[in-house]
Design a protein around this motif. Structure first.
Motif, short mmCIF file in Angstrom:
data_model
loop_
_atom_site.label_atom_id
_atom_site.label_comp_id
_atom_site.label_asym_id
_atom_site.label_seq_id
_atom_site.Cartn_x
_atom_site.Cartn_y
_atom_site.Cartn_z
N MET A 14 0.83 -0.91 -0.04
CA MET A 14 -0.11 0.27 0.10
C MET A 14 0.94 1.16 -0.25
SD MET A 14 -2.53 0.40 3.27
CE MET A 14 -1.32 0.24 4.66
N SER A 15 0.62 2.33 -0.68
CA SER A 15 0.94 3.40 -0.54
C SER A 15 0.62 4.50 -1.02
CB SER A 15 1.83 3.71 -2.15
OG SER A 15 2.98 4.21 -2.45
N ARG A 16 0.93 5.72 -0.19
CA ARG A 16 -0.09 6.77 -0.21
C ARG A 16 0.86 8.11 -0.79
NH1 ARG A 16 -0.49 4.16 4.13
NH2 ARG A 16 -2.36 2.93 3.97
N VAL A 17 0.14 9.04 -1.38
CA VAL A 17 1.40 9.98 -1.93
C VAL A 17 0.56 11.34 -1.83
CG1 VAL A 17 2.87 10.86 -4.14
CG2 VAL A 17 2.24 9.06 -4.21
N LEU A 18 0.94 11.67 -1.94
CA LEU A 18 0.52 13.86 -1.32
C LEU A 18 1.21 14.65 -3.19
CD1 LEU A 18 -0.71 15.78 0.14
CD2 LEU A 18 1.35 16.39 0.98
N VAL A 19 0.28 14.92 -3.52
CA VAL A 19 0.27 16.07 -4.50
C VAL A 19 0.60 17.41 -3.84
CG1 VAL A 19 0.32 16.50 -7.01
CG2 VAL A 19 0.39 13.90 -6.14
N THR A 20 1.07 18.06 -3.88
CA THR A 20 1.24 19.49 -2.92
C THR A 20 1.43 20.35 -4.28
OG1 THR A 20 1.05 20.45 -1.02
CG2 THR A 20 2.75 19.84 -1.76
N GLY A 21 1.44 21.65 -4.03
CA GLY A 21 1.46 22.76 -4.45
C GLY A 21 2.11 23.94 -4.73
N MET A 22 1.46 25.27 -6.05
CA MET A 22 0.44 26.77 -5.69
C MET A 22 -0.89 26.31 -6.06
SD MET A 22 2.47 28.33 -3.86
CE MET A 22 2.14 26.59 -2.42
N SER A 23 -1.05 26.76 -6.64
CA SER A 23 -2.79 27.03 -7.21
C SER A 23 -2.10 26.93 -8.87
CB SER A 23 -3.53 28.18 -6.86
OG SER A 23 -4.30 28.49 -5.92
N GLY A 24 -2.82 26.42 -9.79
CA GLY A 24 -2.77 26.74 -11.25
C GLY A 24 -0.86 25.28 -10.88
N ALA A 25 -0.54 24.80 -10.66
CA ALA A 25 0.70 24.33 -10.82
C ALA A 25 0.75 22.89 -11.75
CB ALA A 25 1.00 23.61 -9.69
N GLY A 26 -0.79 22.76 -11.11
CA GLY A 26 -1.31 21.33 -12.20
C GLY A 26 -2.17 20.12 -11.07
N LYS A 27 -2.36 20.76 -10.15
CA LYS A 27 -2.62 19.43 -9.30
C LYS A 27 -3.81 18.39 -9.63
CE LYS A 27 -2.65 21.89 -5.20
NZ LYS A 27 -2.54 23.08 -6.44
N THR A 28 -4.98 19.64 -10.13
CA THR A 28 -6.09 18.90 -9.97
C THR A 28 -5.92 18.20 -11.51
OG1 THR A 28 -7.59 20.04 -8.90
CG2 THR A 28 -8.52 18.89 -10.68
N THR A 29 -5.82 19.03 -12.85
CA THR A 29 -5.28 17.62 -13.75
C THR A 29 -4.59 17.09 -13.59
OG1 THR A 29 -5.13 19.97 -15.43
CG2 THR A 29 -4.43 17.98 -16.62
N LEU A 30 -3.34 17.01 -13.41
CA LEU A 30 -2.38 14.89 -12.70
C LEU A 30 -3.31 13.81 -11.94
CD1 LEU A 30 -0.08 13.52 -12.53
CD2 LEU A 30 0.62 14.72 -10.21
N LEU A 31 -4.46 14.59 -11.11
CA LEU A 31 -5.33 13.60 -10.47
C LEU A 31 -6.32 13.36 -11.05
CD1 LEU A 31 -3.63 14.27 -7.66
CD2 LEU A 31 -6.10 13.56 -6.74
N ALA A 32 -6.76 14.01 -12.32
CA ALA A 32 -7.46 13.70 -13.00
C ALA A 32 -6.43 12.71 -13.99
CB ALA A 32 -8.23 14.62 -14.47
N GLU A 33 -5.67 12.20 -14.20
CA GLU A 33 -4.72 11.84 -15.82
C GLU A 33 -4.60 10.16 -14.57
OE1 GLU A 33 -2.75 10.04 -18.75
OE2 GLU A 33 -3.77 11.57 -18.56
N LEU A 34 -4.23 9.97 -13.51
CA LEU A 34 -4.41 9.53 -12.19
C LEU A 34 -5.57 8.43 -12.00
CD1 LEU A 34 -1.30 10.86 -9.88
CD2 LEU A 34 -1.47 9.05 -11.47
#
Length: 150
Positions: A1-21
C-alpha cells in the motif's frame, strides 16, 4: 500500500494530474472539493486520518496549513511546481475553479510562491515540473506508487 501527496501552488496542475491518475484507475482525492478543507482553510484531520488508515493506495492533492501533520503517513510528498507567470496564466484562464480569477487571489498566489513554496520544497520527497506533459507526470507518480509495492 502506498500513499502519495501531491502539493503545490494554485495553477501548478494538481487537479489535472489527479484526473489523469484517476483515469488510469488510481484512487485519488482532490481535497479542494467535497468538504475536505474546513472553513479555517485546514484539512478535516479526522477525515484525513480515516482516509490514510485505509489499507489501499491513494493519491491525495492539496495545499493546506496542516498538511505537515500527515507527512509521516505518506510514502511520498510530491511538490508540483511551475514559474509564477505560468501559475498566474493558468488560474486566470481556467474554467473549472474560480480561485485565481480575482486580483486578490493572484496577489496571494504570488506571495505564496515566495513564502510557502520554499517550505514545501524543503519537505518534498520529489519535485516535479508542472509544465511537463501530464502523461509524464502521471508516469512518475505511478513509479513512486510502484516502489512501495511488496
Amino acid at each position: 500500500m502506498s500513499r502519495v501527496l501531491v502539493t503545490g501552488m494554485s495553477g501548478a496542475g494538481k487537479t489535472t494530474l489527479l484526473a489523469e491518475l484517476a483515469g488510469r484507475g488510481h484512487h485519488t482525492v482532490d481535497t479542494d472539493y467535497d468538504g475536505w478543507v474546513l472553513p479555517d482553510g485546514t484539512w478535516d484531520e479526522d477525515r484525513m486520518g480515516r482516509l490514510l488508515a485505509e489499507p489501499a493506495d491513494v493519491v491525495v492533492s492539496g495545499t493546506v496549513e496542516n498538511q505537515g501533520r500527515f507527512y509521516d503517513r505518506f510514502e511520498h510528498v510530491v511538490l508540483l511546481t511551475a514559474p509564477l507567470e505560468v501559475l498566474l496564466e493558468r488560474v486566470t484562464s481556467r474554467t473549472t475553479n474560480p480561485y485565481g480569477s480575482a486580483e486578490g487571489d493572484r496577489a496571494l498566489i504570488e506571495q505564496h510562491v515566495t513564502t510557502v513554496e520554499p517550505l514545501l520544497r524543503q519537505t518534498a520527497t520529489a519535485v516535479l515540473d508542472g509544465r511537463l506533459p501530464v502523461s509524464e507526470l502521471a508516469d512518475t507518480v505511478e513509479e513512486l506508487l510502484a516502489r512501495d509495492l511488496p
